[in-house]
Design an enzyme around this catalytic site. Sequence first.
Site: not given
Length: 210
Positions: A21-24, A88
Amino acid sequence: MKFLITAGPTREALDPVRYLTNRSSGRMGYALAGAARHEGHEVLLISGPTTLDIPAGVDFVPVESAQQMYDAVRDLIGGVDIAILCAAVADYRPVAVAEQKIKKHADKLVIELERTPDILGSMRSVFGFTGKLIGFAAETQDVESYAREKLHRKQCDMVVANDVSRADIGFDARENEVLLVFAEHTIPLKKDTKEQVAMRIIEHATIIKP
Ligand code: PMT
């Protein structure tokens, strides 16, 4: 007018308990949904997993993966006047999802990744969307020129560009500072809360000529 807004990160499963995943945080997209609703528009918010409250009066579709977000946008884009793709979305996902939790046998583990479907890039060419199309660009260098290139390649009417190399704005921050990039000109918005930035983006989105 009817808005479709995507928000948040996606999760790309590796096994039943792990994902990429990512930091959004989803804040920018949720602020856009709240601002559009505040202005009296009908709003459909398609979001990856976040901890945020759903803005009042907004139709909400939760998704997890890039594929699920792609399918939801494709199925729900009919009748939409303005689409703002702020999510994102993961660019890559594991080729294979293990059915059981991956065991730690070897010292190294190589995971093969493949491209996810490009939602923004499919809006015109695959989904046949003819409304106003607004993409985001998360860049760490040459922010304006990469954003304008994206605007042309993905046939957007406006691209909202943010410099995600900065910790005080962009991913998981409470504020943002963006450039509104059009084919022939750029409008810089000053650093402000995501709620205030969202109000300006919605104002500009509604006056674009399709
Ligand atoms: O959620 P927050 O913590 O509030 O942070 C806000 C934000 C930084 C996530 C937001 O402001 C932002 O920049 N969103 C876009 C993030 C991104 O993935 O940018 P990109 O340059 O990689 O993608 C460009 C565009 O293509 C975006 O509109 C994205 O939604 C879209 N995309 C990307 C990949 C993909 N497979 N399909 C897509 O549609």
